[in-house]
Scaffold this motif. Structure first.
Motif, PDB file in Angstrom:
ATOM      1  N   MET A   1     -13.748 -15.617   2.202  1.00  0.00           N
ATOM      2  CA  MET A   1     -12.981 -15.919   1.007  1.00  0.00           C
ATOM      3  C   MET A   1     -12.302 -14.639   0.516  1.00  0.00           C
ATOM      4  O   MET A   1     -12.889 -13.570   0.518  1.00  0.00           O
ATOM      5  N   SER A   2     -11.070 -14.758   0.090  1.00  0.00           N
ATOM      6  CA  SER A   2     -10.319 -13.605  -0.394  1.00  0.00           C
ATOM      7  C   SER A   2     -10.768 -13.225  -1.799  1.00  0.00           C
ATOM      8  O   SER A   2     -11.121 -14.077  -2.607  1.00  0.00           O
ATOM      9  N   THR A   3     -10.722 -11.954  -2.062  1.00  0.00           N
ATOM     10  CA  THR A   3     -11.068 -11.474  -3.392  1.00  0.00           C
ATOM     11  C   THR A   3      -9.840 -11.541  -4.288  1.00  0.00           C
ATOM     12  O   THR A   3      -8.707 -11.543  -3.797  1.00  0.00           O
ATOM     13  N   PRO A   4     -10.030 -11.581  -5.602  1.00  0.00           N
ATOM     14  CA  PRO A   4      -8.870 -11.587  -6.509  1.00  0.00           C
ATOM     15  C   PRO A   4      -7.950 -10.388  -6.286  1.00  0.00           C
ATOM     16  O   PRO A   4      -6.726 -10.524  -6.339  1.00  0.00           O
ATOM     17  N   ALA A   5      -8.530  -9.236  -5.989  1.00  0.00           N
ATOM     18  CA  ALA A   5      -7.704  -8.037  -5.764  1.00  0.00           C
ATOM     19  C   ALA A   5      -6.848  -8.189  -4.516  1.00  0.00           C
ATOM     20  O   ALA A   5      -5.668  -7.829  -4.520  1.00  0.00           O
ATOM     21  N   SER A   6      -7.422  -8.734  -3.454  1.00  0.00           N
ATOM     22  CA  SER A   6      -6.637  -8.884  -2.221  1.00  0.00           C
ATOM     23  C   SER A   6      -5.565  -9.956  -2.384  1.00  0.00           C
ATOM     24  O   SER A   6      -4.471  -9.823  -1.829  1.00  0.00           O
ATOM     25  N   LEU A   7      -5.846 -10.989  -3.159  1.00  0.00           N
ATOM     26  CA  LEU A   7      -4.832 -12.016  -3.424  1.00  0.00           C
ATOM     27  C   LEU A   7      -3.678 -11.440  -4.242  1.00  0.00           C
ATOM     28  O   LEU A   7      -2.517 -11.732  -3.980  1.00  0.00           O
ATOM     29  N   SER A   8      -4.018 -10.605  -5.209  1.00  0.00           N
ATOM     30  CA  SER A   8      -2.984  -9.968  -6.040  1.00  0.00           C
ATOM     31  C   SER A   8      -2.114  -9.032  -5.211  1.00  0.00           C
ATOM     32  O   SER A   8      -0.890  -9.020  -5.344  1.00  0.00           O
ATOM     33  N   LEU A   9      -2.743  -8.250  -4.347  1.00  0.00           N
ATOM     34  CA  LEU A   9      -2.008  -7.332  -3.495  1.00  0.00           C
ATOM     35  C   LEU A   9      -1.103  -8.092  -2.523  1.00  0.00           C
ATOM     36  O   LEU A   9       0.039  -7.706  -2.292  1.00  0.00           O
ATOM     37  N   ALA A  10      -1.609  -9.191  -1.991  1.00  0.00           N
ATOM     38  CA  ALA A  10      -0.802 -10.013  -1.084  1.00  0.00           C
ATOM     39  C   ALA A  10       0.408 -10.588  -1.811  1.00  0.00           C
ATOM     40  O   ALA A  10       1.514 -10.631  -1.265  1.00  0.00           O
ATOM     41  N   ALA A  11       0.222 -11.025  -3.053  1.00  0.00           N
ATOM     42  CA  ALA A  11       1.336 -11.566  -3.842  1.00  0.00           C
ATOM     43  C   ALA A  11       2.364 -10.477  -4.132  1.00  0.00           C
ATOM     44  O   ALA A  11       3.572 -10.718  -4.058  1.00  0.00           O
ATOM     45  N   LEU A  12       1.908  -9.268  -4.432  1.00  0.00           N
ATOM     46  CA  LEU A  12       2.806  -8.143  -4.681  1.00  0.00           C
ATOM     47  C   LEU A  12       3.657  -7.859  -3.448  1.00  0.00           C
ATOM     48  O   LEU A  12       4.884  -7.735  -3.538  1.00  0.00           O
ATOM     49  N   ARG A  13       3.016  -7.796  -2.302  1.00  0.00           N
ATOM     50  CA  ARG A  13       3.735  -7.525  -1.052  1.00  0.00           C
ATOM     51  C   ARG A  13       4.703  -8.656  -0.709  1.00  0.00           C
ATOM     52  O   ARG A  13       5.809  -8.409  -0.233  1.00  0.00           O
ATOM     53  N   ALA A  14       4.287  -9.889  -0.956  1.00  0.00           N
ATOM     54  CA  ALA A  14       5.151 -11.035  -0.661  1.00  0.00           C
ATOM     55  C   ALA A  14       6.390 -11.036  -1.556  1.00  0.00           C
ATOM     56  O   ALA A  14       7.490 -11.349  -1.109  1.00  0.00           O
ATOM     57  N   GLY A  15       6.206 -10.674  -2.820  1.00  0.00           N
ATOM     58  CA  GLY A  15       7.346 -10.598  -3.737  1.00  0.00           C
ATOM     59  C   GLY A  15       8.341  -9.538  -3.322  1.00  0.00           C
ATOM     60  O   GLY A  15       9.551  -9.758  -3.336  1.00  0.00           O
ATOM     61  N   LYS A  16       7.829  -8.376  -2.915  1.00  0.00           N
ATOM     62  CA  LYS A  16       8.715  -7.303  -2.466  1.00  0.00           C
ATOM     63  C   LYS A  16       9.460  -7.717  -1.205  1.00  0.00           C
ATOM     64  O   LYS A  16      10.669  -7.500  -1.080  1.00  0.00           O
ATOM     65  N   ALA A  17       8.764  -8.346  -0.280  1.00  0.00           N
ATOM     66  CA  ALA A  17       9.397  -8.803   0.960  1.00  0.00           C
ATOM     67  C   ALA A  17      10.478  -9.845   0.660  1.00  0.00           C
ATOM     68  O   ALA A  17      11.545  -9.836   1.281  1.00  0.00           O
ATOM     69  N   ALA A  18      10.223 -10.727  -0.292  1.00  0.00           N
ATOM     70  CA  ALA A  18      11.207 -11.751  -0.661  1.00  0.00           C
ATOM     71  C   ALA A  18      12.483 -11.095  -1.204  1.00  0.00           C
ATOM     72  O   ALA A  18      13.595 -11.492  -0.848  1.00  0.00           O
ATOM     73  N   ALA A  19      12.322 -10.083  -2.044  1.00  0.00           N
ATOM     74  CA  ALA A  19      13.491  -9.387  -2.599  1.00  0.00           C
ATOM     75  C   ALA A  19      14.262  -8.674  -1.500  1.00  0.00           C
ATOM     76  O   ALA A  19      15.498  -8.719  -1.468  1.00  0.00           O
TER      77      ALA A  19
END
Length: 60
Positions: A1-19
């Protein structure tokens, strides 16, 4: 199971990649109005990543 910190980091990276791909900011896959705190945090982190990948250009 993913930790809240790893989920947050993944979302940050995904947002940057989308931009960097040129996706619209409305493509955020996370719901900022969710009842789930983790989902709202991911939405915020995605937006922060998007902003980092798509900075506002200031004219001088």
């Amino acid at each position: 199971m993913s930790t809240p910190a790893s989920l947050s980091l993944a979302a940050l990276r995904a947002g940057k990649a989308a931009a960097e791909r040129g996706d619209r900011s409305t493509t955020n896959p996370h719901d900022p109005t969710s009842d789930d705190v983790a989902e709202r945090v991911q939405a915020k982190m995605w937006r922060k990543g998007y902003a980092a990948g798509n900075p506002v250009q200031l004219s001088e």
